[in-house]
Each structure stands twice: as structure tokens, then as C-alpha cells.
Design a protein around this motif. Structure first.
Motif, PDB file in Angstrom:
ATOM      1  N   ARG A 181       0.826  -1.209   0.000  1.00  0.00           N
ATOM      2  CA  ARG A 181       0.000   0.000   0.000  1.00  0.00           C
ATOM      3  C   ARG A 181       0.863   1.263   0.000  1.00  0.00           C
ATOM      4  NH1 ARG A 181      -4.502  -1.911   4.488  1.00  0.00           N
ATOM      5  NH2 ARG A 181      -5.940  -2.966   3.037  1.00  0.00           N
ATOM      6  N   VAL A 182       1.963   1.228   0.724  1.00  0.00           N
ATOM      7  CA  VAL A 182       2.868   2.378   0.740  1.00  0.00           C
ATOM      8  C   VAL A 182       3.405   2.647  -0.653  1.00  0.00           C
ATOM      9  CG1 VAL A 182       5.091   3.226   1.579  1.00  0.00           C
ATOM     10  CG2 VAL A 182       3.501   2.135   3.170  1.00  0.00           C
ATOM     11  N   THR A 183       3.860   1.589  -1.329  1.00  0.00           N
ATOM     12  CA  THR A 183       4.401   1.745  -2.683  1.00  0.00           C
ATOM     13  C   THR A 183       3.333   2.257  -3.644  1.00  0.00           C
ATOM     14  OG1 THR A 183       6.009  -0.026  -2.315  1.00  0.00           O
ATOM     15  CG2 THR A 183       5.506   0.539  -4.601  1.00  0.00           C
ATOM     16  N   MET A 184       2.130   1.704  -3.566  1.00  0.00           N
ATOM     17  CA  MET A 184       1.069   2.117  -4.475  1.00  0.00           C
ATOM     18  C   MET A 184       0.679   3.572  -4.236  1.00  0.00           C
ATOM     19  SD  MET A 184       0.586  -0.459  -6.476  1.00  0.00           S
ATOM     20  CE  MET A 184      -1.017  -0.273  -7.283  1.00  0.00           C
ATOM     21  N   ARG A 185       0.668   4.015  -2.982  1.00  0.00           N
ATOM     22  CA  ARG A 185       0.367   5.426  -2.705  1.00  0.00           C
ATOM     23  C   ARG A 185       1.440   6.340  -3.264  1.00  0.00           C
ATOM     24  NH1 ARG A 185      -1.045   3.373   2.626  1.00  0.00           N
ATOM     25  NH2 ARG A 185      -3.319   3.235   2.807  1.00  0.00           N
ATOM     26  N   GLU A 186       2.695   5.882  -3.209  1.00  0.00           N
ATOM     27  CA  GLU A 186       3.788   6.695  -3.745  1.00  0.00           C
ATOM     28  C   GLU A 186       3.684   6.808  -5.259  1.00  0.00           C
ATOM     29  OE1 GLU A 186       7.185   4.602  -2.366  1.00  0.00           O
ATOM     30  OE2 GLU A 186       7.236   5.592  -0.396  1.00  0.00           O
ATOM     31  N   ARG A 187       3.266   5.751  -5.916  1.00  0.00           N
ATOM     32  CA  ARG A 187       3.255   5.728  -7.376  1.00  0.00           C
ATOM     33  C   ARG A 187       1.944   6.219  -7.969  1.00  0.00           C
ATOM     34  NH1 ARG A 187       7.444   4.122  -9.801  1.00  0.00           N
ATOM     35  NH2 ARG A 187       9.152   3.302  -8.542  1.00  0.00           N
ATOM     36  N   LEU A 188       0.898   6.267  -7.172  1.00  0.00           N
ATOM     37  CA  LEU A 188      -0.394   6.770  -7.636  1.00  0.00           C
ATOM     38  C   LEU A 188      -0.901   7.818  -6.648  1.00  0.00           C
ATOM     39  CD1 LEU A 188      -2.014   3.333  -8.566  1.00  0.00           C
ATOM     40  CD2 LEU A 188      -1.041   4.991 -10.158  1.00  0.00           C
ATOM     41  N   PRO A 189      -0.150   8.896  -6.475  1.00  0.00           N
ATOM     42  CA  PRO A 189      -0.494   9.861  -5.418  1.00  0.00           C
ATOM     43  C   PRO A 189      -1.816  10.571  -5.624  1.00  0.00           C
ATOM     44  CG  PRO A 189       1.220  10.751  -6.848  1.00  0.00           C
ATOM     45  CD  PRO A 189       1.043   9.308  -7.231  1.00  0.00           C
ATOM     46  N   ASP A 190      -2.270  10.664  -6.881  1.00  0.00           N
ATOM     47  CA  ASP A 190      -3.493  11.417  -7.152  1.00  0.00           C
ATOM     48  C   ASP A 190      -4.683  10.504  -7.414  1.00  0.00           C
ATOM     49  OD1 ASP A 190      -2.462  10.417  -9.491  1.00  0.00           O
ATOM     50  OD2 ASP A 190      -3.023  12.148 -10.719  1.00  0.00           O
TER      51      ASP A 190
END
Length: 329
Positions: A181-190
Motif C-alpha cells: 500500500r505504501v508503494t502504491m500510494r507513492e506511485r499513484l499519489p493522485d
């Protein structure tokens, strides 16, 4: 136990291959989308779906109905994908050649919308989980972390069920999910991260207008008109060519010009609107000097934000019949 599950057990015990195929075939499209989320490559997803059915047939007598048939099939498909990824070292993002451009996913392929599940229950999975940005972001997760994330946050499996499928402890799956989830939030911030909430499958007016304008600019060789459609922070990639990723509209346009776009040999276009990965796209056909026909050249997949193109991913479209596009116009 459902009627399908009882029939599956009966077919397994009687070695009735025809009945087995009849029962399992309705799951094919859903399993193929699942494999695509794991692998980001349509052809690999097709192969691994077929491998899943072969494994299911070989293990048919082990199904006892303790889990649903769907769960059992997805477990086998997940592990088939993990076995594939364990054997391949070319299925991870590679550093981009352009400084500061992060990485590229060279094996990424578009997914034809006609092959998405027809079952309404399967189709309600959030549109974002088939979009290219999501698929690319997931490729930055280690394979088992990726599997835990997809099973838990996309398919909505409870932790014990995901742990059983991956032969891990609940604590290990929970930890893998938190890191994913951390990685996905970093890569899809918007993007929203509630992947299980259904999203619309319909293109917006902005998306339809952007595709029409993109096609019009190409067919008129209008570089200024094409440039006007792009956000300044455009992300452009042309696959499977390495080193094509850019992060500004200016760099993308400079690259197109230096490669001869709208100059002799690349100035006679016909285009058609289509969709892949639930995203607006344009199929570009090029007619070479002296050729009587326009030949399928590339497919441009667009992500539109506030009426402008924020991401443009081009794919070599030749020799890909599964895109269901005519080879010539």
C-alpha cells in the motif's frame, strides 16, 4: 456447495473432460484479468490462464468444496503466475535511460476491453485496477507482495484466505499488504485507493473530446494542435522501445519531431477511436509513399485530466491480432 461445485466434483471423479471444460470456462476471462494484473502482459496472461486450467485438470480430484470453486481457481492462477515470475528475470521494471525518469516496464501490453469479464459481479471491480497506471505501479511490487495486494485490496479476500492461497502466515500477508500500500500510494499519489469500490466504465466527455482532437491533429499533420492537447507535465512512453519515457510535453514533442513525425514517410495518417484497459485510445494507421493502404502502426492510450492528455502510452500494434483491430484501412 453450489450446483457448479457439485458438478465440478462429479466431472472430476468421472474424468469427464467435456463437462469439466463447460463448468470452468465461464471463469476464464476473470482469471485472465487476474493474471494480467500480476504480469502486465496480455500474451503472458493468456498463457498463464491456460496453464491454470491445465493445473486445475491435473489437480481436479483435490477439490473437496471446502473453498468455493472460484477461490480454488484463483489460488491456482496466482501460484502459476508466481512460478512464472520466479523463472523470469525480465518481468521487473528496469531503470530508464533518461536521468530522473525512474523506470520503465518494457513488457507492458494493453488489454483489449472485449476480453474483460462479462459477468456483472466480475465487472464491478474498480476501473482503475485495469488502467495502465495501476498495472505499472503494481509491477514495482515484489511478486508475492503484489499477489497479496491484489488478493486483499482488489479481489477483497480476507487475510486468512489470502494467506492460505500464498502458503504464508496471516502476519506475513498483513505485513506484505502494508508495504504494498505504501508503494502504491507513492506511485499513484493522485488516485483513490479504495480499489474494491465500483467505478464507472463509461468514458467521460473530456476523454471522448481528447481522443477526437488527437485523431484530428494526427490526420491533419497539425503539430501545434497536437501539442496544445498535452499537459506540460505529460508522461510519454513508446513500448516496447527502451529509453522513450519522457516527463514533459516539450521533451515528448522534441522526440517526435527528431524521429520524423509529420515529415515525409510519417505524414499520411488515418486513425480510429477505440478503448483498451478501460481507457480512451486511438489506433494509428500510416500509409507509406507508394502504398495503396494504410497499415496499423501504433495504438496510443491516453489518460486525460481536466481535458488535457496527462499520460500518453504508445504501443507497437502490428502483429497483435488480439487487439481486434483491422490490419489495414
Amino acid at each position: 456447495m453450489t450446483d457448479d461445485e457439485a458438478a465440478f466434483i462429479a466431472a472430476a471423479r468421472s474424468n469427464d473432460a467435456a463437462q469439466f471444460a463447460l463448468i470452468t470456462e465461464p471463469y476464464r476471462r476473470g482469471l485472465q484479468v487476474h493474471c494480467y494484473r500480476m504480469l502486465a502482459n496480455y500474451e503472458d496472461a493468456q498463457d498463464l490462464t491456460q496453464e491454470t486450467f491445465l493445473r486445475v485438470w491435473r489437480r481436479r480430484e483435490s477439490f473437496r468444496g471446502h473453498a468455493t470453486l472460484r477461490t480454488w481457481l484463483y489460488r491456482i492462477a496466482t501460484n502459476a503466475c508466481l512460478d512464472f515470475l520466479d523463472r523470469r528475470n525480465d518481468r521487473t521494471p528496469v531503470p530508464a535511460e533518461l536521468p530522473g525518469a525512474d523506470s520503465e516496464v518494457h513488457h507492458l501490453q494493453p488489454y483489449p476491453d472485449r476480453m474483460l469479464p462479462e459477468d456483472p459481479q466480475e465487472a464491478v471491480v474498480a476501473r482503475e485496477t485495469i488502467e495502465l497506471a495501476f498495472i505499472v505501479a503494481a509491477q514495482h511490487l515484489p511478486p508475492r507482495q503484489r499477489a497479496a495486494f491484489i488478493l486483499r485490496d482488489v479481489l477483497g479476500w480476507p487475510a486468512p484466505k489470502a494467506a492460505d492461497a500464498l502458503d504464508l502466515t496471516v502476519a506475513s500477508v498483513t505485513s506484505a499488504l502494508q508495504r504494498a500500500r505504501v508503494t502504491m500510494r507513492e506511485r499513484l499519489p493522485d488516485r483513490r485507493l479504495d480499489w474494491r469500490r465500483p467505478a464507472t466504465h463509461e468514458l467521460s466527455d473530456d476523454e471522448r473530446d481528447a481522443v477526437r482532437s488527437y485523431i484530428d491533429a494526427h490526420e491533419r499533420n497539425d503539430l501545434d494542435g497536437l501539442t496544445a492537447l498535452l499537459r506540460d507535465d505529460l508522461r510519454f512512453t513508446m513500448l516496447p522501445d527502451p529509453g522513450t519515457v519522457t516527463f514533459t510535453a516539450r521533451d515528448a514533442v522534441d522526440g517526435w519531431v527528431s524521429n520524423g513525425l509529420f515529415q515525409r514517410g510519417y505524414d499520411d495518417w488515418r486513425c480510429t477511436a477505440t478503448t483498451v484497459n478501460r481507457m480512451p485510445a486511438a489506433a494509428l494507421y500510416l500509409r507509406a509513399p507508394g502504398d495503396p493502404e494504410y497499415r496499423l502502426f501504433t495504438i496510443a492510450v491516453l489518460r486525460v485530466v481536466e481535458g488535457k492528455i496527462a499520460e500518453l502510452t504508445g504501443f507497437d500494434a502490428a502483429d497483435k491480432p488480439w487487439l481486434d483491430l483491422p490490419a489495414t484501412l
